[in-house]
Write a protein that holds these residues in place. Structure first.
Motif, PDB file in Angstrom:
ATOM      1  N   HIS A 182      12.332  -0.692   8.919  1.00 53.24           N
ATOM      2  CA  HIS A 182      12.017  -1.816   9.819  1.00 53.24           C
ATOM      3  C   HIS A 182      10.693  -1.579  10.539  1.00 53.24           C
ATOM      4  N   LEU A 183      10.502  -0.340  10.977  1.00 55.81           N
ATOM      5  CA  LEU A 183       9.273   0.019  11.675  1.00 55.81           C
ATOM      6  C   LEU A 183       8.061  -0.227  10.766  1.00 55.81           C
ATOM      7  N   HIS A 184       8.213   0.123   9.506  1.00 63.49           N
ATOM      8  CA  HIS A 184       7.130  -0.079   8.545  1.00 63.49           C
ATOM      9  C   HIS A 184       6.730  -1.544   8.468  1.00 63.49           C
ATOM     10  N   ARG A 185       7.731  -2.434   8.456  1.00 64.96           N
ATOM     11  CA  ARG A 185       7.417  -3.872   8.403  1.00 64.96           C
ATOM     12  C   ARG A 185       6.641  -4.314   9.615  1.00 64.96           C
ATOM     13  N   ARG A 186       7.050  -3.806  10.794  1.00 62.01           N
ATOM     14  CA  ARG A 186       6.387  -4.248  12.020  1.00 62.01           C
ATOM     15  C   ARG A 186       4.990  -3.663  12.135  1.00 62.01           C
ATOM     16  N   LEU A 187       4.819  -2.423  11.682  1.00 64.14           N
ATOM     17  CA  LEU A 187       3.522  -1.755  11.825  1.00 64.14           C
ATOM     18  C   LEU A 187       2.493  -2.274  10.842  1.00 64.14           C
ATOM     19  N   GLU A 188       2.956  -2.701   9.680  1.00 59.61           N
ATOM     20  CA  GLU A 188       2.082  -3.159   8.602  1.00 59.61           C
ATOM     21  C   GLU A 188       1.196  -2.067   8.041  1.00 59.61           C
ATOM     22  N   ALA A 189       1.420  -0.811   8.428  1.00 63.81           N
ATOM     23  CA  ALA A 189       0.591   0.284   7.919  1.00 63.81           C
ATOM     24  C   ALA A 189       1.057   0.683   6.521  1.00 63.81           C
ATOM     25  N   THR A 190       0.151   1.265   5.769  1.00 63.26           N
ATOM     26  CA  THR A 190       0.512   1.877   4.486  1.00 63.26           C
ATOM     27  C   THR A 190       1.191   3.209   4.799  1.00 63.26           C
ATOM     28  N   ILE A 191       2.311   3.493   4.127  1.00 59.65           N
ATOM     29  CA  ILE A 191       3.003   4.761   4.382  1.00 59.65           C
ATOM     30  C   ILE A 191       3.183   5.537   3.079  1.00 59.65           C
ATOM     31  N   VAL A 192       2.804   6.789   3.108  1.00 59.01           N
ATOM     32  CA  VAL A 192       3.105   7.703   1.995  1.00 59.01           C
ATOM     33  C   VAL A 192       4.074   8.741   2.541  1.00 59.01           C
ATOM     34  N   TYR A 193       5.224   8.841   1.887  1.00 62.76           N
ATOM     35  CA  TYR A 193       6.366   9.556   2.432  1.00 62.76           C
ATOM     36  C   TYR A 193       6.860  10.595   1.424  1.00 62.76           C
TER      37      TYR A 193
END
Ligand SMILES: Nc1ncnc2c1ncn2[C@@H]1O[C@H](COP(=O)(O)OP(=O)(O)OP(=O)(O)O)[C@@H](O)[C@H]1O
Ligand SMILES: [Mg+2]
Length: 363
Positions: A182-193
């Motif tokens: 959910h946080l990813h959607r709100r942040l709109e940042a690219t994430i490499v995990y």
């Protein structure tokens, strides 16, 4: 996607330690705003690849771009990235608020903006009002949230995470996975995990990149990874699969332990084939099934064991050819009705589209 994120382009990246190739000619494009997991067993090069993206590890060859910018030789602090590691790496002598404000200080952001930005970041990880707490007063899960807030407080376009949840217990880890999504959607940042937990990768990622021995084996969506595993390694690493030797039986058929199965997808060209029987694709043929559907593959055997696992029953079946497969059945009584007793004959069904045949790996 949005200007809150940046695309990443990895071109032919390799990293040597002496004669050892920790990263072997990896090329990967990550879209702006995408959540990509690097998945693989221990030592497969996940942390090395993340280090190359973060600037903590210099590639021996190859290049890295963030959008149009070549960052291959840029030090970490000039890359505008947020980073979260397994062991929080919080400053124990600073308060929660001071920890989260740290990147703002390091970037010489105007001090007057800090309180509001820190408050907003803490709210996003559900720690609103925790500014003045000391780190020692927090639980493991709360500390990891502080580390998250610190990673994105300055709105980086790319966030790198290396097994950030692995120190947490199972329940907390699973709820944090959903929160991160959910946080990813709100942040709109690219994430490499980075993770070695395939379930975690499936839960959160838009795409998964599987590494083995420093090489990229397959990049696909969670569903694609299940439906089209490129190799036997991927098939056994994703989900719970049993690999059974399979022989060509003409056309779209393979023969497994004497039973012929139809495949919806073309067979690989390789000489040695394996059927990847995935636990979640099998179903018990029962009285509720109705008229026998000739399009379905049927495997007969005997019930070897039934294990109650709370939400489901794990049923182990010894097929007539001697191979052992397993499947899950709902634990409610309707699900149990379909299962004969241990030792009794059982028929399991497999849809041709779920009949996955892969090439046997060379090594
Ligand atoms: N500084 C180093 N010097 C020598 N070898 C290294 C160094 N860093 C990593 N390696 C080797 O490179 C390989 C890949 O390491 P890496 O840390 O990227 O694996 P990983 O996939 O992150 O594993 P894990 O799941 O255990 O964290 C390993 O065999 C490791 O021993
Ligand atoms: Mg690692």
């Amino acid at each position: 996607m949005s200007d809150g994120s940046v695309g990443v382009s990895i071109r032919n990246a390799s990293r040597r330690y002496g004669t050892f190739l920790a990263l072997d000619d990896v090329s990967l494009d990550i879209n702006p705003g995408e959540f990509v997991s690097l998945l693989g067993p221990s030592g497969s090069g996940k942390t090395t690849l993340l280090g190359v993206l973060g600037g903590f590890v210099m590639p021996s060859s190859g290049s890295i771009r963030f959008g149009a910018r070549d960052v291959t030789y840029l030090p970490p602090h000039k890359r505008d990235i947020g980073v979260v590691f397994q062991n929080y790496a919080l400053f124990p002598h600073l308060t929660v608020g001071e920890n989260v404000a740290f990147p703002l200080r390091a970037r010489h952001e105007p001090k007057s903006t800090w309180p509001e930005r820190v408050a907003r970041a803490l709210e996003m990880v559900e720690l609103g009002g925790y500014q003045d707490r000391s780190i020692a007063q927090l639980s493991g899960g709360q500390r990891q949230r502080v580390a998250l807030a610190r990673a994105f407080v300055f709105r980086p376009k790319l966030i790198l995470m290396d097994e950030p949840l692995s120190a947490l217990d199972k329940q907390l880890r699973e709820s944090m996975q959903i929160e991160l999504r959910h946080l990813h959607r709100r942040l709109e940042a690219t994430i490499v995990y980075v993770t070695h937990d395939q379930r975690e990768a499936l839960t959160m990622s838009d795409r998964i990149a599987i590494l083995r021995g420093g090489r990229l084996v397959q990049v696909d969506t969670p569903e694609g990874m299940h439906d089209r595993p490129a190799t036997a390694f991927v098939a056994s690493f994703i989900g719970e699969a049993t690999l059974l030797p399979a022989l060509r039986a003409g056309g779209d058929g393979v023969s497994v332990g004497g039973t012929t199965l139809r495949c919806a997808k073309p067979l690989p060209a390789a000489a040695r084939l394996l059927l990847a029987v995935q636990t979640e694709k099998l179903m018990v043929a029962g009285p509720a099934e109705g008229p026998q559907d000739p399009a379905l593959n049927r495997l007969s055997g005997r019930v070897a064991d039934v294990i109650y696992q709370g939400e489901s029953l794990r049923v182990f079946v010894t097929l007539d050819g001697g191979a052992r497969v397993s499947l899950r059945q709902p634990a409610h009584y309707l699900g149990r009705l379909a299962i004969p007793a241990i030792g009794d004959p059982i028929t399991v069904l497999l849809h041709p589209r779920d009949t996955i045949v892969v090439a046997e790996d060379e090594a």
